[in-house]
Design a protein around this motif. Structure first.
Motif, PDB file in Angstrom:
ATOM      1  N   GLN A  24       0.833  -1.201   0.000  1.00 59.38           N
ATOM      2  CA  GLN A  24       0.000   0.000   0.000  1.00 59.38           C
ATOM      3  C   GLN A  24       0.871   1.256   0.000  1.00 59.38           C
ATOM      4  OE1 GLN A  24      -2.667  -1.138   3.404  1.00 59.38           O
ATOM      5  NE2 GLN A  24      -4.262  -0.498   1.995  1.00 59.38           N
ATOM      6  N   MET A  25       1.973   1.209   0.736  1.00 59.02           N
ATOM      7  CA  MET A  25       2.887   2.357   0.774  1.00 59.02           C
ATOM      8  C   MET A  25       3.494   2.618  -0.601  1.00 59.02           C
ATOM      9  SD  MET A  25       4.970   1.749   4.348  1.00 59.02           S
ATOM     10  CE  MET A  25       4.128   1.410   5.891  1.00 59.02           C
ATOM     11  N   ILE A  26       4.036   1.560  -1.208  1.00 60.65           N
ATOM     12  CA  ILE A  26       4.727   1.761  -2.486  1.00 60.65           C
ATOM     13  C   ILE A  26       3.733   2.021  -3.617  1.00 60.65           C
ATOM     14  CG2 ILE A  26       6.636   0.307  -1.742  1.00 60.65           C
ATOM     15  CD1 ILE A  26       5.621  -1.910  -3.457  1.00 60.65           C
ATOM     16  N   GLY A  27       2.456   1.668  -3.381  1.00 60.03           N
ATOM     17  CA  GLY A  27       1.441   1.935  -4.394  1.00 60.03           C
ATOM     18  C   GLY A  27       1.171   3.414  -4.578  1.00 60.03           C
ATOM     19  N   ARG A  28       1.656   4.240  -3.637  1.00 57.01           N
ATOM     20  CA  ARG A  28       1.451   5.683  -3.748  1.00 57.01           C
ATOM     21  C   ARG A  28       2.541   6.371  -4.556  1.00 57.01           C
ATOM     22  NH1 ARG A  28       0.214   4.650   1.848  1.00 57.01           N
ATOM     23  NH2 ARG A  28      -2.024   4.866   2.239  1.00 57.01           N
ATOM     24  N   MET A 110     -14.650  -5.504  -7.937  1.00 60.45           N
ATOM     25  CA  MET A 110     -14.087  -4.168  -8.040  1.00 60.45           C
ATOM     26  C   MET A 110     -15.111  -3.163  -8.522  1.00 60.45           C
ATOM     27  SD  MET A 110     -11.089  -4.511  -6.900  1.00 60.45           S
ATOM     28  CE  MET A 110     -12.019  -5.586  -5.838  1.00 60.45           C
ATOM     29  N   LYS A 111     -16.106  -3.633  -9.224  1.00 58.38           N
ATOM     30  CA  LYS A 111     -17.139  -2.723  -9.713  1.00 58.38           C
ATOM     31  C   LYS A 111     -18.048  -2.320  -8.557  1.00 58.38           C
ATOM     32  CE  LYS A 111     -17.165  -4.702 -14.342  1.00 58.38           C
ATOM     33  NZ  LYS A 111     -17.988  -5.337 -15.394  1.00 58.38           N
ATOM     34  N   LEU A 112     -18.414  -1.078  -8.543  1.00 61.05           N
ATOM     35  CA  LEU A 112     -19.229  -0.570  -7.440  1.00 61.05           C
ATOM     36  C   LEU A 112     -20.575  -1.263  -7.331  1.00 61.05           C
ATOM     37  CD1 LEU A 112     -18.661   3.300  -7.541  1.00 61.05           C
ATOM     38  CD2 LEU A 112     -18.034   1.726  -5.720  1.00 61.05           C
ATOM     39  N   GLU A 113     -21.168  -1.631  -8.457  1.00 64.72           N
ATOM     40  CA  GLU A 113     -22.483  -2.263  -8.384  1.00 64.72           C
ATOM     41  C   GLU A 113     -22.415  -3.621  -7.718  1.00 64.72           C
ATOM     42  OE1 GLU A 113     -21.105  -2.836 -12.748  1.00 64.72           O
ATOM     43  OE2 GLU A 113     -20.992  -1.318 -11.175  1.00 64.72           O
ATOM     44  N   ILE A 114     -21.272  -4.316  -7.819  1.00 66.48           N
ATOM     45  CA  ILE A 114     -21.134  -5.611  -7.158  1.00 66.48           C
ATOM     46  C   ILE A 114     -20.945  -5.418  -5.667  1.00 66.48           C
ATOM     47  CG2 ILE A 114     -19.796  -7.731  -7.037  1.00 66.48           C
ATOM     48  CD1 ILE A 114     -21.410  -7.396  -9.602  1.00 66.48           C
ATOM     49  N   LEU A 115     -20.130  -4.431  -5.310  1.00 69.24           N
ATOM     50  CA  LEU A 115     -19.936  -4.123  -3.895  1.00 69.24           C
ATOM     51  C   LEU A 115     -21.266  -3.751  -3.247  1.00 69.24           C
ATOM     52  CD1 LEU A 115     -18.004  -3.654  -1.508  1.00 69.24           C
ATOM     53  CD2 LEU A 115     -17.686  -1.325  -2.335  1.00 69.24           C
ATOM     54  N   ILE A 194     -14.778  -5.637   3.342  1.00 77.72           N
ATOM     55  CA  ILE A 194     -14.894  -6.469   2.142  1.00 77.72           C
ATOM     56  C   ILE A 194     -13.684  -6.262   1.245  1.00 77.72           C
ATOM     57  CG2 ILE A 194     -16.194  -6.780  -0.008  1.00 77.72           C
ATOM     58  CD1 ILE A 194     -18.735  -6.107   1.621  1.00 77.72           C
ATOM     59  N   LEU A 195     -13.311  -5.008   1.047  1.00 80.67           N
ATOM     60  CA  LEU A 195     -12.196  -4.703   0.146  1.00 80.67           C
ATOM     61  C   LEU A 195     -10.863  -5.162   0.719  1.00 80.67           C
ATOM     62  CD1 LEU A 195     -13.369  -1.218  -1.144  1.00 80.67           C
ATOM     63  CD2 LEU A 195     -13.148  -3.318  -2.485  1.00 80.67           C
ATOM     64  N   LYS A 196     -10.718  -5.136   2.047  1.00 78.91           N
ATOM     65  CA  LYS A 196      -9.493  -5.661   2.651  1.00 78.91           C
ATOM     66  C   LYS A 196      -9.380  -7.159   2.376  1.00 78.91           C
ATOM     67  CE  LYS A 196      -8.087  -4.280   6.714  1.00 78.91           C
ATOM     68  NZ  LYS A 196      -8.086  -3.919   8.154  1.00 78.91           N
ATOM     69  N   CYS A 197     -10.513  -7.860   2.425  1.00 74.85           N
ATOM     70  CA  CYS A 197     -10.499  -9.284   2.094  1.00 74.85           C
ATOM     71  C   CYS A 197     -10.145  -9.475   0.626  1.00 74.85           C
ATOM     72  CB  CYS A 197     -11.865  -9.896   2.394  1.00 74.85           C
ATOM     73  SG  CYS A 197     -11.995 -11.627   1.899  1.00 74.85           S
ATOM     74  N   VAL A 198     -10.707  -8.643  -0.248  1.00 77.39           N
ATOM     75  CA  VAL A 198     -10.402  -8.734  -1.676  1.00 77.39           C
ATOM     76  C   VAL A 198      -8.909  -8.518  -1.914  1.00 77.39           C
ATOM     77  CG1 VAL A 198     -10.788  -7.662  -3.932  1.00 77.39           C
ATOM     78  CG2 VAL A 198     -12.709  -8.001  -2.370  1.00 77.39           C
ATOM     79  N   ILE A 199      -8.337  -7.565  -1.217  1.00 74.13           N
ATOM     80  CA  ILE A 199      -6.901  -7.293  -1.350  1.00 74.13           C
ATOM     81  C   ILE A 199      -6.089  -8.531  -0.967  1.00 74.13           C
ATOM     82  CG2 ILE A 199      -4.979  -5.959  -0.375  1.00 74.13           C
ATOM     83  CD1 ILE A 199      -6.965  -3.583  -0.178  1.00 74.13           C
ATOM     84  N   GLU A 200      -6.478  -9.155   0.123  1.00 74.97           N
ATOM     85  CA  GLU A 200      -5.762 -10.354   0.565  1.00 74.97           C
ATOM     86  C   GLU A 200      -5.920 -11.492  -0.446  1.00 74.97           C
ATOM     87  OE1 GLU A 200      -7.126 -11.215   4.477  1.00 74.97           O
ATOM     88  OE2 GLU A 200      -6.135  -9.487   5.377  1.00 74.97           O
ATOM     89  N   LEU A 217      -9.889   1.372  -4.748  1.00 74.33           N
ATOM     90  CA  LEU A 217     -11.246   1.542  -4.247  1.00 74.33           C
ATOM     91  C   LEU A 217     -11.272   1.598  -2.725  1.00 74.33           C
ATOM     92  CD1 LEU A 217     -14.190   1.856  -4.893  1.00 74.33           C
ATOM     93  CD2 LEU A 217     -14.396  -0.627  -5.104  1.00 74.33           C
ATOM     94  N   TYR A 218     -10.412   0.811  -2.086  1.00 74.52           N
ATOM     95  CA  TYR A 218     -10.321   0.831  -0.618  1.00 74.52           C
ATOM     96  C   TYR A 218      -9.891   2.217  -0.128  1.00 74.52           C
ATOM     97  CZ  TYR A 218      -8.527  -0.195   4.068  1.00 74.52           C
ATOM     98  OH  TYR A 218      -8.271  -0.159   5.418  1.00 74.52           O
ATOM     99  N   ARG A 219      -8.897   2.779  -0.779  1.00 70.72           N
ATOM    100  CA  ARG A 219      -8.415   4.108  -0.394  1.00 70.72           C
ATOM    101  C   ARG A 219      -9.491   5.169  -0.617  1.00 70.72           C
ATOM    102  NH1 ARG A 219      -2.840   4.851  -3.488  1.00 70.72           N
ATOM    103  NH2 ARG A 219      -3.054   6.939  -2.613  1.00 70.72           N
TER     104      ARG A 219
END
Length: 273
Positions: A24-28, A110-115, A194-200, A217-219
């Motif tokens: 997450q750090m290096i993703g910035r 990843m799509k908002l409608e699914i979330l 949910i998104l933290k689980c998706v990331i994992e 999307l999490y950020r």
């Protein structure tokens, strides 16, 4: 991007950051609207050098943390819902279903409608007298993904509420705004989990594209604004929606431009005291 340490305090314990934290750090690194590449420097010990070189290059085998996630617990308690094979033991059902679900997650969640259709939001409802206000704001020009037609279902309401939050859209009627605010807090809480689980799951599957989208999307949910939108300015203390509009009118619409602007001009433009 400079990562000055690979460890820090967590619950009064000094421990090494997880692979997810480092990613997450290096993703910035880099600025998407200006740069095509990004540079990262990690300050670490010589013993850890090879580990982080492999992590950045994608060669590091990331230890699975899936069994500690809320999704694993949910699947284990109700494996049939996730199409696990009932002939296997519950433990095997949970692990297989989680792997299958992560594949679907990488493609669609990843799509908002699914979330918006997540089971965690099943208790939310369309409030009385709310549809007309939601349909009106659905036509808002700043909305990134408006619905086609009028709102009909709860998941469509959630889909719009997420975007209202990210765009900073508010309602003039206090009763409606209060209901939206309350549900927004629930959406942020569960949506982030949910998104933290998706990331994992993405880390486990070593899917960099899906990982990037999930982290993005999490950020956005955590910051309550779209990335690279003027809404990022609201993360600065004393800058609210009205100040953001005033700054945008003065062509100060990003953190980079804000940092380059004289403080006195910022106070004058945004009426910050």
């Amino acid at each position: 991007m400079l990562v000055m340490s690979y460890a820090g305090y967590n619950n009064s314990k000094y421990q090494e950051y997880s692979e997810l934290d480092i990613l997450q750090m290096i993703g910035r690194a880099g600025r998407p609207q200006f740069d095509s590449t990004g540079a990262v420097v990690i300050m670490t010990s010589s013993e850890k050098k090879e580990k982080y070189e492999q992590l950045i290059s994608g060669k590091e085998t990331i230890e699975s943390r899936l069994k500690s996630t809320f999704l694993y617990v949910r699947i284990k308690s109700n494996p049939a819902y996730y199409m696990a094979d009932a002939k296997h033991k519950a433990q095997q059902n949970s692990e297989k279903a989680l792997e299958d679900h992560s594949d679907r997650t990488n493609r669609s969640l990843m799509k908002l409608e699914i979330l918006s259709k997540a089971e965690e939001f099943s208790e939310l409802r369309i409030q009385s007298g709310e549809k007309s206000a939601l349909n009106k704001e659905n036509k808002n020009a700043s909305l990134k993904y408006p619905l086609k037609g009028k709102i009909k279902t709860v998941d469509e309401r959630i889909f719009l509420i997420i975007q209202f939050m990210l765009e900073g859209i508010t309602f003039s009627e206090p009763k409606i705004q209060s209901a939206v605010n309350q549900d927004t807090n629930i959406i942020i809480l569960h949506g982030s989990r949910i998104l933290k689980c998706v990331i994992e799951c993405c880390l486990e599957k070593k899917d960099p594209v899906a990982l990037k989208n999930a982290i993005s999307l999490y950020r956005c949910l955590k910051a309550k604004c779209w990335e690279n939108s003027p809404g990022v300015l609201k993360q600065i203390e004393k800058i609210g929606p009205q100040s953001v509009r005033q700054l945008c009118n003065a062509r100060i619409s990003s953190l980079e431009k804000l940092g380059e602007t004289d403080p006195h001009r910022i106070e004058m433009v945004a009426s910050i005291v």
